[in-house]
Design an enzyme around this catalytic site. Structure first.
Site, PDB file in Angstrom:
ATOM      1  N   LYS A  99       0.321  -1.147  -0.247  1.00  0.00           N
ATOM      2  CA  LYS A  99      -0.242   0.037  -0.050  1.00  0.00           C
ATOM      3  C   LYS A  99       0.610   1.263   0.040  1.00  0.00           C
ATOM      4  O   LYS A  99       1.751   0.619   0.521  1.00  0.00           O
ATOM      5  CB  LYS A  99      -0.796  -0.452   1.611  1.00  0.00           C
ATOM      6  N   TYR A 105     -12.530  -1.524  -2.807  1.00  0.00           N
ATOM      7  CA  TYR A 105     -13.545  -1.710  -1.678  1.00  0.00           C
ATOM      8  C   TYR A 105     -14.566  -1.656  -1.764  1.00  0.00           C
ATOM      9  O   TYR A 105     -14.857  -1.162  -0.784  1.00  0.00           O
ATOM     10  CB  TYR A 105     -12.168  -0.967  -0.710  1.00  0.00           C
ATOM     11  N   PHE A 141     -14.871   4.482   7.636  1.00  0.00           N
ATOM     12  CA  PHE A 141     -13.736   4.657   7.110  1.00  0.00           C
ATOM     13  C   PHE A 141     -13.485   4.494   5.416  1.00  0.00           C
ATOM     14  O   PHE A 141     -12.391   4.874   5.685  1.00  0.00           O
ATOM     15  CB  PHE A 141     -13.015   4.038   8.297  1.00  0.00           C
ATOM     16  N   ARG A 191      -2.465 -14.910   4.872  1.00  0.00           N
ATOM     17  CA  ARG A 191      -3.601 -13.916   6.010  1.00  0.00           C
ATOM     18  C   ARG A 191      -2.467 -13.771   7.156  1.00  0.00           C
ATOM     19  O   ARG A 191      -2.549 -12.856   7.841  1.00  0.00           O
ATOM     20  CB  ARG A 191      -5.089 -14.386   6.484  1.00  0.00           C
ATOM     21  N   THR A 210      -5.837  -6.890  10.938  1.00  0.00           N
ATOM     22  CA  THR A 210      -5.873  -5.555  10.482  1.00  0.00           C
ATOM     23  C   THR A 210      -4.674  -4.781  10.807  1.00  0.00           C
ATOM     24  O   THR A 210      -4.230  -3.745  10.522  1.00  0.00           O
ATOM     25  CB  THR A 210      -7.197  -5.162  10.370  1.00  0.00           C
ATOM     26  N   ARG A 245       2.711  -6.902   9.605  1.00  0.00           N
ATOM     27  CA  ARG A 245       2.150  -5.386  10.231  1.00  0.00           C
ATOM     28  C   ARG A 245       2.663  -5.427  11.354  1.00  0.00           C
ATOM     29  O   ARG A 245       2.800  -3.755  11.542  1.00  0.00           O
ATOM     30  CB  ARG A 245       0.426  -5.815  10.100  1.00  0.00           C
ATOM     31  N   ASN A 262      -1.934   0.507   6.955  1.00  0.00           N
ATOM     32  CA  ASN A 262      -1.529  -1.525   7.799  1.00  0.00           C
ATOM     33  C   ASN A 262      -0.632  -1.839   6.488  1.00  0.00           C
ATOM     34  O   ASN A 262      -0.477  -2.684   6.494  1.00  0.00           O
ATOM     35  CB  ASN A 262      -2.276  -2.215   8.045  1.00  0.00           C
ATOM     36  N   HIS A 311      -2.296  -5.269   1.656  1.00  0.00           N
ATOM     37  CA  HIS A 311      -3.221  -6.201   1.185  1.00  0.00           C
ATOM     38  C   HIS A 311      -3.011  -7.341   1.301  1.00  0.00           C
ATOM     39  O   HIS A 311      -2.530  -7.577   0.730  1.00  0.00           O
ATOM     40  CB  HIS A 311      -4.405  -5.223   0.776  1.00  0.00           C
ATOM     41  N   GLU A 329      -9.749 -10.090  -7.524  1.00  0.00           N
ATOM     42  CA  GLU A 329      -8.991  -9.101  -7.220  1.00  0.00           C
ATOM     43  C   GLU A 329      -7.624  -8.938  -7.872  1.00  0.00           C
ATOM     44  O   GLU A 329      -7.278  -7.888  -8.017  1.00  0.00           O
ATOM     45  CB  GLU A 329      -8.344  -9.186  -5.398  1.00  0.00           C
TER      46      GLU A 329
HETATM   47  P1  GDP Z   1      -7.702  -6.362   5.704  1.00  0.00           P
HETATM   48  O1  GDP Z   1      -8.669  -7.775   5.173  1.00  0.00           O
HETATM   49  O2  GDP Z   1      -7.072  -6.743   7.449  1.00  0.00           O
HETATM   50  O3  GDP Z   1      -7.202  -5.530   4.769  1.00  0.00           O
HETATM   51  O4  GDP Z   1      -9.111  -5.763   6.716  1.00  0.00           O
HETATM   52  P2  GDP Z   1     -10.114  -4.828   5.684  1.00  0.00           P
HETATM   53  O5  GDP Z   1     -10.550  -5.634   4.738  1.00  0.00           O
HETATM   54  O6  GDP Z   1     -11.565  -5.394   7.161  1.00  0.00           O
HETATM   55  O7  GDP Z   1     -10.406  -3.278   5.723  1.00  0.00           O
HETATM   56  C1  GDP Z   1      -9.188  -2.479   4.767  1.00  0.00           C
HETATM   57  C2  GDP Z   1      -8.433  -2.353   5.236  1.00  0.00           C
HETATM   58  O8  GDP Z   1      -9.400  -1.212   5.132  1.00  0.00           O
HETATM   59  C3  GDP Z   1      -7.197  -2.500   6.184  1.00  0.00           C
HETATM   60  O9  GDP Z   1      -6.778  -3.283   5.218  1.00  0.00           O
HETATM   61  C4  GDP Z   1      -7.365  -0.940   6.475  1.00  0.00           C
HETATM   62  O10 GDP Z   1      -6.875  -0.154   5.440  1.00  0.00           O
HETATM   63  C5  GDP Z   1      -8.505  -0.161   6.559  1.00  0.00           C
HETATM   64  N1  GDP Z   1      -9.264  -0.261   7.753  1.00  0.00           N
HETATM   65  C6  GDP Z   1      -9.769  -1.930   8.499  1.00  0.00           C
HETATM   66  N2  GDP Z   1     -10.459  -1.306   9.764  1.00  0.00           N
HETATM   67  C7  GDP Z   1     -10.781   0.264   9.743  1.00  0.00           C
HETATM   68  C8  GDP Z   1     -10.526   0.982  10.501  1.00  0.00           C
HETATM   69  O11 GDP Z   1     -11.164   0.796  12.121  1.00  0.00           O
HETATM   70  N3  GDP Z   1     -10.385   2.641  10.885  1.00  0.00           N
HETATM   71  C9  GDP Z   1      -9.892   2.670   9.871  1.00  0.00           C
HETATM   72  N4  GDP Z   1      -9.177   4.229   9.295  1.00  0.00           N
HETATM   73  N5  GDP Z   1      -9.136   2.257   8.553  1.00  0.00           N
HETATM   74  C10 GDP Z   1      -9.860   0.837   8.240  1.00  0.00           C
END
Ligand code: GDP
Length: 144
Positions: A10, A50, A58, A86, A92, A103, A113, A116, A127
């Site tokens: 990212k 997304y 967010f 993962r 996350t 991470r 973070n 992805h 994807e």
């Molecule tokens: P991942 O699968 O671990 O990447 O997590 P998710 O699919 O739940 O979220 C996608 C991305 O959105 C994450 O990797 C973060 O960059 C962002 N994100 C997730 N949860 C939060 C949150 O609570 N706050 C903010 N600001 N960003 C978030």
């Protein structure tokens, strides 16, 4: 069975000049690279990628972050690639990620973070198609 997953390094990863270190970590864990490029996402592309998160509070911040600099999408191959990747990247929220995960090592916070990883085989294929055409990718076992 070997299968594929999509990683994205990212914009915080590219900004911090961590691309080499993170790829080295990924290759060190036994993943093979089937395709790799550097792209700057525009709003439309980031929102499409997304889309599942569009109702989340967010979402706008996430789009702003993902369009803030270059990303490096990478197609990876391994046994149980989705699950294994993962595990390699960690939770996350880096504060909750296991020791030694990408991470935990490099990420700042739950949004920035570093990396992805797809969360299912079905999403991995969708994807991958978001970033790569078939002719841009090695086949599975293409390293042999
Ligand atoms: P991942 O699968 O671990 O990447 O997590 P998710 O699919 O739940 O979220 C996608 C991305 O959105 C994450 O990797 C973060 O960059 C962002 N994100 C997730 N949860 C939060 C949150 O609570 N706050 C903010 N600001 N960003 C978030």
């Amino acid at each position: 069975m070997k299968n594929r997953t999509l990683a994205i390094l990212k914009p915080d990863c590219t900004r911090k000049q961590l691309v080499g270190k993170v790829i080295s970590h990924i290759q060190g864990a036994g993943f093979k690279i089937l395709g790799l490029k550097m792209v700057r996402l525009n709003n439309e592309s980031a929102k499409g990628f997304y889309e599942v998160h569009k109702e989340r509070p967010f979402f706008n911040d996430l789009i702003k972050y993902m369009t803030s600099g270059p990303c490096v999408p990478i197609v990876l191959e391994k046994e149980n690639a989705v699950e294994e990747f993962r595990r390699l990247i960690g939770a996350t929220d880096p504060a909750k990620a296991d020791e030694g995960t990408i991470r935990k090592l490099y990420a700042e916070n739950i949004q920035e973070n570093i990396v992805h990883g797809s969360d299912s085989d079905e999403n991995a294929e969708k994807e991958i198609a978001h970033f790569f055409s078939r002719k841009e990718l090695l086949e599975i076992n293409g390293w042999k």
